[in-house]
Write an enzyme that holds these catalytic residues in place. Structure first.
Site, short mmCIF file in Angstrom:
data_model
loop_
_atom_site.label_atom_id
_atom_site.label_comp_id
_atom_site.label_asym_id
_atom_site.label_seq_id
_atom_site.Cartn_x
_atom_site.Cartn_y
_atom_site.Cartn_z
N SER A 90 0.84 -1.20 0.00
CA SER A 90 0.00 0.00 0.00
C SER A 90 0.88 1.25 0.00
O SER A 90 2.09 1.17 0.13
CB SER A 90 -0.92 0.02 1.24
OG SER A 90 -0.17 0.34 2.40
N SER A 92 0.80 3.70 2.29
CA SER A 92 0.77 4.36 3.58
C SER A 92 2.13 4.86 4.04
O SER A 92 2.22 5.71 4.92
CB SER A 92 0.20 3.41 4.65
OG SER A 92 1.10 2.35 4.93
N LYS A 147 5.12 0.47 9.60
CA LYS A 147 4.92 1.88 9.93
C LYS A 147 6.21 2.40 10.59
O LYS A 147 7.14 1.66 10.87
CB LYS A 147 3.75 2.06 10.91
CG LYS A 147 2.43 1.45 10.46
CD LYS A 147 1.81 2.17 9.29
CE LYS A 147 0.50 1.50 8.86
NZ LYS A 147 -0.04 2.09 7.62
N SER A 230 -3.02 6.76 5.97
CA SER A 230 -2.39 5.67 6.70
C SER A 230 -3.30 5.19 7.82
O SER A 230 -3.76 6.00 8.65
CB SER A 230 -1.04 6.12 7.28
OG SER A 230 -0.50 5.12 8.11
#
Length: 271
Positions: A90, A92, A147, A230
């Site tokens: 993705s 994010s 993350k 995100s």
């Protein structure tokens, strides 16, 4: 049904390992004794070589165990304790990581963990603010997320007007560019988290604020670098220590899918 590759790999290593050991310590010796007994017979025919070949022949399960066990065992050790590859699915973590980036994750940066259960058995270090970390999603531990570590245990955090406040102090941001040129819809900023400097995206549209939270002991607060796109700790909470997989440290390939060719032109260390 969710597919747990680590569990399947452990079972495969156990099965092939038991088969390999059983053949080495029992069945192979029985085959040698059978050949020896045959050779000690007083009368033998011209078919001796063919009979001996049959007596010495490994069963298929023993051949497969001998062939696959060393390879599977090596893969298990490397994947569990050294490094593991992941693909970014993705956006994010844009602009740091692009969709289709293949990354390498250091599995021992934060301590050695069991391949099944993920319990830490050897403590080496804890995550640091600014690290790009892979972890198991707390809402579904079969899914891996990536993350940036923003908050450490005990930190007070809030997010207001697209500025991150850590223990009451705003994280320094420096404007880089408005993108795309000519018709901008987001800002590219350089943010400082202690000694770590990295780039982030912020939409030009108003964003959602987050009231102050305190990170509990044994937990971490994470956010994506693409701040307005995100799904992170602002929405589902903290990452428990036992969900940590490892520290992402390098991009080694980029491949968006079967419609394109893999590219090695952007190999880099992750900041």
């Amino acid at each position: 049904m969710d597919f747990d590759f680590a569990l399947v790999l452990v079972i495969a290593v156990a099965v092939t390992g038991v088969g390999y050991a059983a053949d080495v310590f029992f069945f192979a010796k029985n085959r040698k004794r059978a050949v020896s007994a045959f050779l000690n017979q007083p009368q033998r025919s011209v078919m001796d070589a063919e009979v001996i070949n049959q007596l010495e022949k490994e069963p298929l399960w023993a051949e497969y165990s001998r062939s696959f066990f060393p390879v599977l065992f090596l893969v298990l050790i490397v994947r569990s304790f050294v490094v593991e590859p992941f693909q970014i699915p993705s956006g994010s973590m844009l602009p740091t990581l692009k969709i289709g980036d293949f990354i390498l994750v250091n599995k021992f940066s934060y301590g050695l963990r069991l391949p099944v259960g993920n319990n830490r058995v050897v403590e080496i270090a804890d995550p640091k603010r600014g690290d790009v970390m892979v972890f198991r999603y707390p809402k579904d531990d079969k899914v891996n997320y990536i993350k940036r570590v923003i908050g450490l245990p005990g930190d007070r955090l809030r997010y207001e007007n697209k500025v991150l406040y850590i223990n009451g102090e705003p994280a320094a941001q420096q404007f880089v560019a408005a993108l795309p040129a000519g018709n901008p819809n987001r800002k590219l900023l350089r943010e400082s988290l202690g000694e770590v400097e990295h780039e982030i995206y912020n939409s030009l549209q108003p964003g959602q604020n987050m009231r102050e939270v305190v990170v509990p002991e044994g937990h971490y607060f994470v956010m994506g670098d693409n701040r307005d796109h995100s799904n992170d700790s602002r929405y589902w909470g903290f990452v428990p220590e036992d969900h940590i997989v490892g520290k992402a440290f390098a991009v080694w390939m980029h491949w968006e899918g079967w419609s394109s060719m893999p590219s090695f032109s952007d190999v880099r260390v992750i900041q």
